[in-house]
Motif scaffolding. Sequence first.
Motif, short mmCIF file in Angstrom:
data_model
loop_
_atom_site.label_atom_id
_atom_site.label_comp_id
_atom_site.label_asym_id
_atom_site.label_seq_id
_atom_site.Cartn_x
_atom_site.Cartn_y
_atom_site.Cartn_z
N SER A 132 17.69 7.47 36.93
CA SER A 132 17.80 6.67 35.69
C SER A 132 17.25 5.25 35.85
N GLY A 133 16.46 5.04 36.91
CA GLY A 133 16.00 3.69 37.21
C GLY A 133 15.14 3.07 36.13
N LEU A 134 14.33 3.89 35.48
CA LEU A 134 13.42 3.32 34.47
C LEU A 134 14.21 2.85 33.25
N GLU A 135 15.23 3.66 32.87
CA GLU A 135 16.10 3.20 31.76
C GLU A 135 16.89 1.96 32.18
N ASP A 136 17.27 1.95 33.47
CA ASP A 136 17.98 0.77 34.00
C ASP A 136 17.12 -0.48 33.84
N MET A 137 15.84 -0.34 34.08
CA MET A 137 14.95 -1.51 33.94
C MET A 137 14.97 -2.01 32.50
N ALA A 163 4.60 5.12 44.95
CA ALA A 163 4.96 5.84 43.71
C ALA A 163 6.01 5.04 42.94
N THR A 164 7.00 4.53 43.66
CA THR A 164 8.05 3.73 43.01
C THR A 164 7.45 2.47 42.39
N ILE A 165 6.57 1.83 43.15
CA ILE A 165 5.93 0.61 42.63
C ILE A 165 5.15 0.95 41.36
N PHE A 166 4.41 2.03 41.42
CA PHE A 166 3.58 2.40 40.28
C PHE A 166 4.42 2.73 39.04
N LYS A 167 5.52 3.46 39.28
CA LYS A 167 6.41 3.79 38.14
C LYS A 167 7.01 2.51 37.54
N ALA A 168 7.42 1.61 38.40
CA ALA A 168 8.00 0.35 37.90
C ALA A 168 6.96 -0.44 37.11
N LEU A 169 5.75 -0.49 37.64
CA LEU A 169 4.68 -1.22 36.93
C LEU A 169 4.43 -0.59 35.56
N LYS A 170 4.40 0.75 35.53
CA LYS A 170 4.15 1.41 34.23
C LYS A 170 5.27 1.09 33.23
N GLN A 171 6.48 1.01 33.74
CA GLN A 171 7.60 0.69 32.85
C GLN A 171 7.46 -0.73 32.30
N THR A 172 7.02 -1.65 33.16
CA THR A 172 6.87 -3.03 32.66
C THR A 172 5.69 -3.15 31.69
#
Length: 463
Positions: A132-137, A163-172
């Motif tokens: 649920s990290g992306l919703e957490d962001m 992969a984690t960095i990329f997912k976080a960047l996409k979320q931002t």
Amino acid sequence: MALLIKNGTVVTADETFAADVLIEGSTIREVRAGIPANGHTVVDASGLLVLPGGVDAHTHLDMPFGGTTSADDFETGTRAAAIGGTTTIVDFAIQARGTKMRNALDTWWKKAEGKACIDYGLHMIVTDLGTSGLEDMDDMVREGVASFKLFMAYPNVLMVDDATIFKALKQTAKNGALVCMHAENGSVIDVIVQQTLAEGKTAPVYHALTRPTTAEAEAVHRAIALAEIAGAPVYIVHLSSEDALNQVREARDRGLPAFAETCPQYLLLSIEDQMPGKSFDEAKYVFTPPLRKKKNQAKLWDGLKQDHLQVVSTDHCPFCFADQKALGKDDFTKIPNGGPGIENRMQLIHHHGVNAGRLSLNRFVEITSTAPARIFGMYPRKGTIAAGSDADIVLWGPKEKHTISAATHNMRVDYSMFEGFEVVGNARQVYSRGELIVENGKYIGKAGRGTYLRRDARGGAWC
Ligand code: URP
Ligand code: ZN
Ligand code: ZN
């Protein structure tokens, strides 16, 4: 009754001009020459510069790290910041692996409660996106946590994979927040570190010698490339070397929204001067990225002048020499990483930047206040002197002399990285939301008066 600062020279990122500043409550109401006294309380700022309060976008107060906790808490750290002319900080909450970011936010709010002397925002250090990290962001963005730090270094502790960095960047890219990157290739550095220890090299200087500038530049390049693919902005924290700077410059020349900060220690200290490899005293300068060869300093100053670098923050992460740095007496990898500086940033950059002819006064204000306020979603409430902005104001004595020393500083740490440095230019009075909190080097406000800043997620929109 309003407060009227008269006869000073107002300096913003764009202009320097003679003007009076009228403050009502916590807010600046008017900025112009010749505001009549009209029964207001008048402060005479003749001979002084009227600066927006400093914004330090990178601090670590009361932070568990390296088997210990940083020595300044929110009270001692923000008090020292205020004395040095900084009226806003952005600190880092750390998500523990496998837990919700909200837990970390609650923990850091509690750390600041009743203690913060100036206003503070929080970045969130992401260690795990889990399910649920992306919703957490997104949840954090709603709480005003408009930026996330991810680590490409410290394997098995804070490091996350691409992969984690990329997912976080996409979320931002979707939620408007900004990813801040600790850019060093941690896996490669770890191999070098293990080889070095196996050769019996355990002194503090090997912390620096095992972290080549190429490992920083590679990670900066990768961070920017991942951000480009994700369509997101990225902010490189504590950039330390010419090699890394070249990567940021190349990206900005291509029009990418890549931002970077450096810190006073990289501008003013070096391996040659501070870490000749002679004694454990050099543990005072163990932080990450490490000190670099002296030749990097001029490149970083030039980067600030040319806007390849946008911000100077401190990465204030103090550990006492006697009982904390000493944890690594026989092994440099056990020295807690970090150094103190929250109190001295404005003095050092004013003296070595403006007085030395490297920066204009306006650029000094921009890199220490306006740009971090903009990039981290606090502008124009913070970072400028204008009607409607918070009355966070520093009356700066440009000729005031000060010698930096652990014997007199206000940070709760038993050494100074800048011991004996003489600076000209210092904060005479500091106002935070209209309240006089520092007078002639003494904090006179209450602990706990600082408030949490809900920041706008729009840093990436600014370039
Ligand atoms: O050595 C450092 N910089 N300590 C603080 C943590 C970080 O990486 O910013
Ligand atoms: Zn870092
Ligand atoms: Zn840091």
